[in-house]
Design a protein around this motif. Structure first.
Motif, short mmCIF file in Angstrom:
data_model
loop_
_atom_site.label_atom_id
_atom_site.label_comp_id
_atom_site.label_asym_id
_atom_site.label_seq_id
_atom_site.Cartn_x
_atom_site.Cartn_y
_atom_site.Cartn_z
N MET A 1 3.80 18.24 -15.81
CA MET A 1 3.67 18.30 -17.26
C MET A 1 2.65 19.38 -17.68
SD MET A 1 3.04 15.14 -19.94
CE MET A 1 1.83 14.43 -18.89
N LEU A 2 1.59 19.54 -16.88
CA LEU A 2 0.56 20.54 -17.18
C LEU A 2 0.91 21.91 -16.61
CD1 LEU A 2 -2.59 18.32 -16.47
CD2 LEU A 2 -1.69 19.00 -18.72
N ARG A 3 2.11 22.00 -16.03
CA ARG A 3 2.62 23.23 -15.43
C ARG A 3 1.73 23.76 -14.30
NH1 ARG A 3 6.59 23.23 -18.70
NH2 ARG A 3 6.75 23.81 -20.85
N LYS A 4 1.14 22.82 -13.55
CA LYS A 4 0.33 23.19 -12.39
C LYS A 4 1.21 23.35 -11.14
CE LYS A 4 -3.99 20.99 -13.76
NZ LYS A 4 -4.99 19.97 -13.35
N GLU B 1 0.83 -1.21 0.00
CA GLU B 1 0.00 0.00 0.00
C GLU B 1 0.87 1.26 0.00
OE1 GLU B 1 -3.24 0.38 -0.46
OE2 GLU B 1 -3.55 -1.79 -0.60
N THR B 2 1.99 1.21 0.69
CA THR B 2 2.93 2.34 0.70
C THR B 2 3.51 2.54 -0.69
OG1 THR B 2 3.49 1.98 3.02
CG2 THR B 2 5.08 3.23 1.71
N ALA B 3 3.91 1.45 -1.34
CA ALA B 3 4.45 1.53 -2.70
C ALA B 3 3.40 2.10 -3.65
CB ALA B 3 4.90 0.15 -3.18
N LEU B 4 2.17 1.62 -3.51
CA LEU B 4 1.08 2.09 -4.37
C LEU B 4 0.81 3.58 -4.15
CD1 LEU B 4 -1.20 1.39 -6.36
CD2 LEU B 4 -2.63 0.88 -4.36
N SER B 5 0.76 3.99 -2.90
CA SER B 5 0.52 5.40 -2.58
C SER B 5 1.61 6.28 -3.18
CB SER B 5 0.46 5.57 -1.06
OG SER B 5 0.38 6.94 -0.73
N PHE B 6 2.87 5.88 -2.97
CA PHE B 6 3.98 6.66 -3.50
C PHE B 6 3.89 6.79 -5.02
CE2 PHE B 6 8.13 6.71 -5.58
CZ PHE B 6 8.56 7.97 -5.21
N MET B 7 3.70 5.68 -5.72
CA MET B 7 3.68 5.72 -7.18
C MET B 7 2.49 6.54 -7.71
SD MET B 7 6.42 4.42 -8.35
CE MET B 7 6.00 4.33 -10.09
N ASN B 8 1.35 6.43 -7.07
CA ASN B 8 0.20 7.23 -7.52
C ASN B 8 0.39 8.71 -7.19
OD1 ASN B 8 -1.37 5.34 -8.94
ND2 ASN B 8 -2.19 4.52 -7.03
N ASN B 9 1.02 9.00 -6.06
CA ASN B 9 1.34 10.40 -5.74
C ASN B 9 2.37 10.95 -6.73
OD1 ASN B 9 -0.40 10.58 -3.57
ND2 ASN B 9 1.14 9.98 -2.07
N TYR B 10 3.36 10.13 -7.08
CA TYR B 10 4.37 10.56 -8.03
C TYR B 10 3.75 10.77 -9.42
CZ TYR B 10 8.63 10.86 -10.76
OH TYR B 10 9.60 11.30 -11.61
N LYS B 11 2.83 9.90 -9.78
CA LYS B 11 2.12 10.05 -11.06
C LYS B 11 1.35 11.38 -11.09
CE LYS B 11 -1.92 8.99 -13.51
NZ LYS B 11 -2.26 10.36 -13.88
N LYS B 12 0.67 11.70 -9.98
CA LYS B 12 -0.07 12.96 -9.91
C LYS B 12 0.89 14.14 -10.00
CE LYS B 12 -3.25 15.76 -7.19
NZ LYS B 12 -2.70 16.96 -7.77
N PHE B 13 2.02 14.07 -9.28
CA PHE B 13 3.01 15.14 -9.38
C PHE B 13 3.51 15.27 -10.81
CE2 PHE B 13 7.50 16.10 -9.82
CZ PHE B 13 7.51 17.43 -9.40
N SER B 14 3.79 14.15 -11.47
CA SER B 14 4.28 14.18 -12.85
C SER B 14 3.25 14.79 -13.78
CB SER B 14 4.63 12.76 -13.31
OG SER B 14 5.69 12.25 -12.54
N ASP B 15 1.98 14.45 -13.58
CA ASP B 15 0.91 15.07 -14.38
C ASP B 15 0.86 16.57 -14.16
OD1 ASP B 15 0.11 12.56 -15.31
OD2 ASP B 15 -1.62 12.41 -13.96
N ASP B 16 0.88 16.98 -12.88
CA ASP B 16 0.85 18.41 -12.55
C ASP B 16 2.05 19.14 -13.13
OD1 ASP B 16 -1.49 17.97 -11.17
OD2 ASP B 16 -0.60 18.15 -9.18
#
Length: 140
Positions: free
Chosen positions: A43-46, A26-41
């Motif tokens: 890329m979108l310059r948010k 669950e920790t690994a999943l949380s980190f990767m999904n948080n990192y994905k959100k950061f990467s999206d933000d």
């Protein structure tokens, strides 16, 4: 009687180990999904936050992870100042699943967690977790 007792103890130990592995997963999943959100933000310059700063401020990773990430990026920039890394070292790819990740498996002996994309089943990433004093953390 010895056989039954051994069987019960084995099942109890396996259940505990798997339960702990699931917490790490669950920790690994949380980190990767948080990192994905950061990467999206990013890329979108948010966000103006750099990836290095985001990693450094993450409470989901070990200090070893933070220093390894910093070294990988520094070595790549030194080797090729114009290009640096040609892929994301955390996703180990240039692209990543749009809808995030889900847990595929967890090995309670090695603490390796395999995640795959919710919308990209063949995209897999293996994450190493450790049970530190502060709880489960991503270590690689």
């Amino acid at each position: 009687m010895k056989y039954i007792l051994t069987l019960i103890l084995t099942m109890a130990f396996t259940s505990t180990s798997q339960a702990e592995c699931n917490v790490g997963a669950e920790t690994a999943l949380s980190f990767m999904n948080n990192y994905k959100k950061f990467s999206d933000d990013s890329m979108l310059r948010k966000t103006k936050e750099s990836t290095g700063h985001w990693i450094k401020s993450s409470k989901e990773v070990t200090d070893k992870f933070k220093s390894s990430y910093k070294k990988i990026v520094a070595d790549a920039n030194k080797a090729d100042p114009e290009m640096g890394l040609d892929s994301d070292p955390i996703f180990d790819a240039q692209d990543y699943p749009d809808k995030g990740f889900k847990i595929l498996s967890c090995d309670d002996k090695s603490n390796l967690v395999t995640l795959n994309g919710k919308d990209w089943q063949k995209f897999k990433v293996v994450v190493k977790v450790v049970n530190a004093e502060s709880g489960w953390l991503v270590d690689g």
